[in-house]
Design a protein around this motif. Sequence first.
Motif, PDB file in Angstrom:
ATOM      1  N   GLY A 128       1.897   5.603 -16.654  1.00 23.84           N
ATOM      2  CA  GLY A 128       3.242   5.302 -16.183  1.00 23.84           C
ATOM      3  C   GLY A 128       3.354   3.853 -15.741  1.00 23.84           C
ATOM      4  N   ILE A 129       4.565   3.420 -15.418  1.00 26.56           N
ATOM      5  CA  ILE A 129       4.804   2.046 -14.963  1.00 26.56           C
ATOM      6  C   ILE A 129       5.605   2.072 -13.677  1.00 26.56           C
ATOM      7  N   ARG A 130       5.385   1.056 -12.821  1.00 28.20           N
ATOM      8  CA  ARG A 130       6.142   0.945 -11.579  1.00 28.20           C
ATOM      9  C   ARG A 130       6.675  -0.488 -11.487  1.00 28.20           C
ATOM     10  N   THR A 182      -9.788   5.517  -8.510  1.00 28.76           N
ATOM     11  CA  THR A 182     -10.188   4.801  -7.303  1.00 28.76           C
ATOM     12  C   THR A 182      -9.124   3.761  -6.971  1.00 28.76           C
ATOM     13  N   ASN A 183      -9.228   3.148  -5.772  1.00 30.49           N
ATOM     14  CA  ASN A 183      -8.276   2.109  -5.407  1.00 30.49           C
ATOM     15  C   ASN A 183      -8.390   0.916  -6.346  1.00 30.49           C
ATOM     16  N   GLU A 184      -9.597   0.637  -6.822  1.00 32.99           N
ATOM     17  CA  GLU A 184      -9.796  -0.448  -7.785  1.00 32.99           C
ATOM     18  C   GLU A 184      -9.050  -0.151  -9.085  1.00 32.99           C
ATOM     19  N   ASP A 185      -9.074   1.133  -9.496  1.00 28.51           N
ATOM     20  CA  ASP A 185      -8.326   1.539 -10.689  1.00 28.51           C
ATOM     21  C   ASP A 185      -6.830   1.325 -10.484  1.00 28.51           C
ATOM     22  N   LEU A 186      -6.337   1.643  -9.268  1.00 30.50           N
ATOM     23  CA  LEU A 186      -4.911   1.496  -8.983  1.00 30.50           C
ATOM     24  C   LEU A 186      -4.506   0.031  -9.011  1.00 30.50           C
ATOM     25  N   ILE A 187      -5.363  -0.843  -8.460  1.00 29.77           N
ATOM     26  CA  ILE A 187      -5.076  -2.267  -8.458  1.00 29.77           C
ATOM     27  C   ILE A 187      -4.996  -2.795  -9.888  1.00 29.77           C
ATOM     28  N   LYS A 188      -5.839  -2.248 -10.774  1.00 25.06           N
ATOM     29  CA  LYS A 188      -5.834  -2.652 -12.192  1.00 25.06           C
ATOM     30  C   LYS A 188      -4.713  -1.965 -12.977  1.00 25.06           C
ATOM     31  N   GLU A 189      -3.981  -1.054 -12.302  1.00 32.13           N
ATOM     32  CA  GLU A 189      -2.856  -0.328 -12.905  1.00 32.13           C
ATOM     33  C   GLU A 189      -3.293   0.473 -14.121  1.00 32.13           C
ATOM     34  N   THR A 190      -4.418   1.178 -13.981  1.00 27.86           N
ATOM     35  CA  THR A 190      -4.895   2.000 -15.086  1.00 27.86           C
ATOM     36  C   THR A 190      -4.298   3.405 -15.066  1.00 27.86           C
ATOM     37  N   ALA A 222       0.836  -1.206   0.000  1.00 27.21           N
ATOM     38  CA  ALA A 222       0.000   0.000   0.000  1.00 27.21           C
ATOM     39  C   ALA A 222       0.869   1.254   0.000  1.00 27.21           C
ATOM     40  N   LEU A 223       1.989   1.209   0.730  1.00 29.18           N
ATOM     41  CA  LEU A 223       2.906   2.353   0.765  1.00 29.18           C
ATOM     42  C   LEU A 223       3.514   2.590  -0.619  1.00 29.18           C
ATOM     43  N   ALA A 224       3.870   1.511  -1.321  1.00 33.10           N
ATOM     44  CA  ALA A 224       4.403   1.654  -2.674  1.00 33.10           C
ATOM     45  C   ALA A 224       3.358   2.284  -3.596  1.00 33.10           C
ATOM     46  N   GLU A 225       2.111   1.854  -3.448  1.00 34.47           N
ATOM     47  CA  GLU A 225       1.027   2.399  -4.266  1.00 34.47           C
ATOM     48  C   GLU A 225       0.775   3.868  -3.934  1.00 34.47           C
ATOM     49  N   TYR A 226       0.791   4.182  -2.640  1.00 32.91           N
ATOM     50  CA  TYR A 226       0.604   5.566  -2.179  1.00 32.91           C
ATOM     51  C   TYR A 226       1.717   6.464  -2.710  1.00 32.91           C
ATOM     52  N   LEU A 227       2.964   5.984  -2.591  1.00 34.70           N
ATOM     53  CA  LEU A 227       4.109   6.774  -3.038  1.00 34.70           C
ATOM     54  C   LEU A 227       4.065   7.008  -4.546  1.00 34.70           C
ATOM     55  N   HIS A 228       3.722   5.965  -5.284  1.00 34.97           N
ATOM     56  CA  HIS A 228       3.642   6.106  -6.742  1.00 34.97           C
ATOM     57  C   HIS A 228       2.619   7.173  -7.115  1.00 34.97           C
ATOM     58  N   LYS A 229       1.507   7.187  -6.409  1.00 38.43           N
ATOM     59  CA  LYS A 229       0.485   8.198  -6.688  1.00 38.43           C
ATOM     60  C   LYS A 229       1.011   9.599  -6.379  1.00 38.43           C
TER      61      LYS A 229
END
Length: 228
Positions: free
Chosen positions: A226-228, A215-223, A192-199
Amino acid sequence: ITQARQRKYKIDWQTSEIVKPKELGIQTLEQLSLKELVPFIDWSPFFRSWDLHGKFPTILTDTVVGEQATIMYEEAQAMIKEIIAKQLLKPKAIFGLFEANTIDQDDISIQKKGKEIAVFRTLRQQLKKREGIPNIALADFIAPKESNKTDYMGAFCVAIFGAQELADSYKAKEDDYNAIMAQAIADRFAEALAEYLHKQVRIKHWAYDSDEGLTNEDLIKETYKGIR
């Protein structure tokens, strides 16, 4: 490898827009709250760590594992509340945004004010693929030195401190269940921290997508862009 390089992913760098980061250099984040990370948690891998397979939240109503998944989810929520209240885990992150260019086809040169400070040796896919499907390397997505364009790249590291100590405190009580639960929750907080930081990088520090509204669902789908 020669054939794979000939089949690299090709980008027209003369027409591609390159956004310069708003904040170049290295930054550390140490005053983060776990509360900020909770909305970024992807719960599906949590259940897989217990051998319960299914996507969250539908796994909670699954006819086979739904009852067990619901119990574990509720127990995880209770532990998270305790962890936050007692500050049992500490999130920390460090990241940097740098000038970058591809060199020697597969490598990425990281620079500071035009001076090389590091080189990433990236790996290129070498499987035989059908015609038209490229053999990709990360270096393909960074402008090559010969394009005479300065591109940019980020690097980061995140960690959740205190996870081992928390797990050990349960093991000392011969409570293996909660020891594993604590480690599974810490793992979810780390992701979650990696996802938060990327945002934060996308909307604030690099700011190439400052108007992002996912949304968080969008983040999980990587929409996201950019790429991480």
